[in-house]
Design a protein around this motif. Structure first.
Motif, mmCIF file in Angstrom:
data_model
loop_
_atom_site.group_PDB
_atom_site.id
_atom_site.type_symbol
_atom_site.label_atom_id
_atom_site.label_comp_id
_atom_site.label_asym_id
_atom_site.label_seq_id
_atom_site.Cartn_x
_atom_site.Cartn_y
_atom_site.Cartn_z
ATOM 1 N N ASP A 173 -7.071 -4.051 7.535
ATOM 2 C CA ASP A 173 -8.232 -4.912 7.078
ATOM 3 C C ASP A 173 -8.098 -5.765 6.061
ATOM 4 O O ASP A 173 -8.912 -6.828 6.095
ATOM 5 C CB ASP A 173 -9.333 -3.979 7.122
ATOM 6 C CG ASP A 173 -9.661 -3.144 8.132
ATOM 7 O OD1 ASP A 173 -9.024 -3.533 9.472
ATOM 8 O OD2 ASP A 173 -10.641 -2.266 8.190
ATOM 9 N N THR A 174 -7.349 -5.371 5.159
ATOM 10 C CA THR A 174 -7.078 -6.281 3.725
ATOM 11 C C THR A 174 -6.061 -6.876 3.937
ATOM 12 O O THR A 174 -5.475 -7.831 2.777
ATOM 13 C CB THR A 174 -6.921 -5.391 2.507
ATOM 14 O OG1 THR A 174 -6.233 -4.594 2.598
ATOM 15 C CG2 THR A 174 -8.340 -4.558 2.277
ATOM 16 N N THR A 206 -9.689 7.959 -1.843
ATOM 17 C CA THR A 206 -9.690 8.241 -0.532
ATOM 18 C C THR A 206 -10.863 9.273 -0.417
ATOM 19 O O THR A 206 -11.097 10.199 -0.885
ATOM 20 C CB THR A 206 -8.248 9.096 -0.123
ATOM 21 O OG1 THR A 206 -7.141 8.134 -0.431
ATOM 22 C CG2 THR A 206 -8.323 9.194 1.291
ATOM 23 N N CYS A 252 -6.952 3.246 -5.627
ATOM 24 C CA CYS A 252 -7.993 3.506 -4.666
ATOM 25 C C CYS A 252 -8.553 4.739 -4.295
ATOM 26 O O CYS A 252 -7.604 5.480 -3.839
ATOM 27 C CB CYS A 252 -7.893 2.622 -3.187
ATOM 28 S SG CYS A 252 -7.090 1.030 -3.574
ATOM 29 N N ASP A 268 -2.804 0.223 -4.168
ATOM 30 C CA ASP A 268 -2.732 -0.993 -3.657
ATOM 31 C C ASP A 268 -1.980 -1.805 -4.732
ATOM 32 O O ASP A 268 -2.554 -2.175 -5.744
ATOM 33 C CB ASP A 268 -4.042 -1.623 -3.366
ATOM 34 C CG ASP A 268 -3.967 -2.733 -2.879
ATOM 35 O OD1 ASP A 268 -2.966 -3.709 -2.798
ATOM 36 O OD2 ASP A 268 -5.311 -3.434 -2.243
ATOM 37 N N ILE A 283 0.881 -1.061 -0.266
ATOM 38 C CA ILE A 283 0.291 -0.022 0.114
ATOM 39 C C ILE A 283 0.817 1.264 -0.062
ATOM 40 O O ILE A 283 1.773 1.268 0.755
ATOM 41 C CB ILE A 283 -0.850 0.003 1.082
ATOM 42 C CG1 ILE A 283 -1.643 -1.210 1.210
ATOM 43 C CG2 ILE A 283 -1.814 1.208 1.207
ATOM 44 C CD1 ILE A 283 -2.591 -1.612 0.037
ATOM 45 N N TYR A 313 -7.898 6.168 7.538
ATOM 46 C CA TYR A 313 -8.596 5.360 6.595
ATOM 47 C C TYR A 313 -7.856 4.440 5.665
ATOM 48 O O TYR A 313 -8.003 3.297 5.474
ATOM 49 C CB TYR A 313 -9.442 6.303 5.474
ATOM 50 C CG TYR A 313 -10.382 5.697 4.561
ATOM 51 C CD1 TYR A 313 -11.544 5.185 4.644
ATOM 52 C CD2 TYR A 313 -9.692 5.232 3.376
ATOM 53 C CE1 TYR A 313 -12.125 4.593 3.648
ATOM 54 C CE2 TYR A 313 -10.282 4.661 2.238
ATOM 55 C CZ TYR A 313 -11.615 4.150 2.603
ATOM 56 O OH TYR A 313 -12.094 3.585 1.453
ATOM 57 N N ILE A 314 -6.384 5.121 5.194
ATOM 58 C CA ILE A 314 -5.457 4.307 4.515
ATOM 59 C C ILE A 314 -5.002 3.324 5.216
ATOM 60 O O ILE A 314 -4.674 2.093 4.631
ATOM 61 C CB ILE A 314 -4.570 5.106 3.816
ATOM 62 C CG1 ILE A 314 -5.236 6.165 2.913
ATOM 63 C CG2 ILE A 314 -3.605 4.404 2.916
ATOM 64 C CD1 ILE A 314 -4.475 7.358 2.258
ATOM 65 N N ASP A 342 -6.085 1.769 8.223
ATOM 66 C CA ASP A 342 -7.023 0.793 8.314
ATOM 67 C C ASP A 342 -7.215 -0.226 7.112
ATOM 68 O O ASP A 342 -7.589 -1.180 7.295
ATOM 69 C CB ASP A 342 -8.401 1.304 8.941
ATOM 70 C CG ASP A 342 -8.158 1.913 10.322
ATOM 71 O OD1 ASP A 342 -7.182 1.669 10.992
ATOM 72 O OD2 ASP A 342 -9.147 2.892 10.531
ATOM 73 N N TYR A 343 -7.446 0.390 5.887
ATOM 74 C CA TYR A 343 -7.311 -0.313 4.608
ATOM 75 C C TYR A 343 -6.298 -1.273 4.772
ATOM 76 O O TYR A 343 -6.680 -2.465 4.283
ATOM 77 C CB TYR A 343 -7.568 0.361 3.639
ATOM 78 C CG TYR A 343 -7.427 -0.378 2.175
ATOM 79 C CD1 TYR A 343 -8.738 -0.390 1.276
ATOM 80 C CD2 TYR A 343 -6.469 -0.558 1.537
ATOM 81 C CE1 TYR A 343 -8.745 -1.098 0.364
ATOM 82 C CE2 TYR A 343 -6.356 -1.195 0.417
ATOM 83 C CZ TYR A 343 -7.438 -1.434 -0.190
ATOM 84 O OH TYR A 343 -7.384 -2.135 -1.564
#
Length: 393
Positions: free
Chosen positions: A45-46, A267, A265, A254, A4, A38-39, A41-42
């Motif tokens: 989470d992924t 934002t 992606c 990503d 990322i 946000y980034i 956590d992405y």
């Protein structure tokens, strides 16, 4: 292996786009923290393997403690989740000090966390995961042209590009090399060494031969320069830093090394809205309604707003910025950054036929009647002109 890539964050950049909270903190700092998390956590989470930030993580070379804390918490969150993380030095994180330099990123406490590194000199970061996948990431922090020998930007850029090639070559010497990607914080060379003021070394896209992809921060707008051999792109900044970004979407990358393809992606950042209301055809009886009507046509909800009003000179004293601001807030604007009142230059109609009249007053009267002068004002002007001209006759 998934990497990322987060663009320039500029934590601490306010630029009149936020309001002061009772705590003293600016709401714009909240926006930047939300976007960064946000980034982050992405990535968690992924189940991404690597997180790289392209530099300029702070706006100022001496960031406030609250700004350091925002970054520190985000990096520690990544580290705790097992995501290998690198923050590279940008020009905003760099301070020249004689023959050496310092960087604000070295003050981030998370730099000592197990999975975090801050990078102030070019290096290769080799990463592997529990699936047996590997990647070599060439990390290229901001390079000042004074770091290289040479008489000018072109000569110094040659040394910089040779350094890039050497780092990439070091990744490719094994019989079965791992995928190689490059992430940095300088501009690409696009045909002129005077691009961007000629003050920095530029990265030649061909220097990244052997890499699958080269991603640069520094430029605040996402842009793809080359689609293959290798892919070269600018990530763009994480946030909308000014109204020049009002219509520009913000992204992070990503990148999957097995697919060798970047996923772009979006934002979800706070929107900036910049618009104009033209009162050229209005008078004192209807200008307020025109402002209300034009504002009602816009979706202002939770947006940062800048409004320009174009008006005739006669209406300028009647325009109340505070009242206009209240209308914007009633329409759910999050923050009114600025209201600009700009006077329209009224065109003088030139008509030589007025010269056919016999006396000065008749000529002047014909001239006034040919202009778009309000009736009562025209009568007052003509009365004064008649008195003055009768005194001089």
């Amino acid at each position: 292996m998934r990497v990322i890539v987060c663009g320039d964050c500029h934590i601490g950049a306010v630029f009149g786009l936020g309001k002061q909270k009772p705590s003293g903190r600016n709401t714009r700092v909240d926006d930047y923290e939300k976007s960064l998390n946000y980034i982050v956590d992405y990535a968690i989470d992924t189940k991404a393997d690597v997180f790289v930030q392209t530099g300029d993580i702070f706006e100022h070379r001496n960031p406030d403690p609250e700004h350091i804390d925002i970054v520190d918490k985000a990096l520690k969150k990544l580290s705790s989740a097992g995501v290998v993380t690198a923050v590279i030095m940008g020009n905003h994180d760099y301070r020249k000090n004689g023959e050496s330099f310092t960087s604000s990123i070295t003050s981030i406490p998370a730099k000592d966390s197990s999975n975090v590194r801050v990078v102030i000199n070019p290096e290769v970061m080799a990463v592997s995961n529990d699936k047996g996948e590997c990647v070599n990431i060439v990390l290229l922090p901001y390079r000042d042209r004074r770091m290289y020998e040479g008489k000018n930007n072109k000569e110094q850029s040659v040394h910089y590009n040779n350094e890039i090639k050497d780092l990439i070559d070091s990744c490719l010497i094994t019989p079965d090399p791992s995928p190689c990607i490059a992430i940095g914080h300088n501009f690409f060379y696009e045909g002129s060494y005077n691009d961007y003021g000629g003050a920095e070394v530029l990265a030649e896209p061909s220097s990244f031969e052997g890499c699958d992809i080269a991603m640069m921060g520094h430029l605040h707008q996402f842009r793809v320069l080359k689609k293959k051999s290798p892919i070269c792109l600018y990530t763009g900044s994480m946030e909308k830093t000014n109204f020049g970004d009002a219509t520009v979407d913000k992204y992070f990358i990503d990148y999957d090394t097995s697919e060798r393809k970047p996923k772009i992606c979006k934002t979800p950042v706070r929107d900036l809205l910049d618009f104009t209301v033209n009162l050229e055809d209005c008078d004192f009886s209807n200008f307020n309604q025109k402002i209300i009507d034009e504002i009602s046509k816009k979706d202002l909800k939770e947006k940062i707003v800048r409004l320009k009003i174009l008006t005739k000179e006669a209406l300028v004293p009647a325009l109340d910025k505070q009242k206009i601001s209240k209308i914007l807030y009633r329409s759910n604007a999050f923050y009114v950054s600025k209201i600009i009142i700009e006077q329209i230059s009224e065109r003088i109609i030139r008509d030589s036929s007025v010269l056919a009249h016999k006396d000065d007053y008749s000529m002047f009267k014909a001239f006034i009647e040919s202009q778009n002068v309000e009736e009562e004002m025209a009568k007052a002007v003509l009365r004064e002109a008649k008195d003055i001209m009768s005194l001089n006759s």
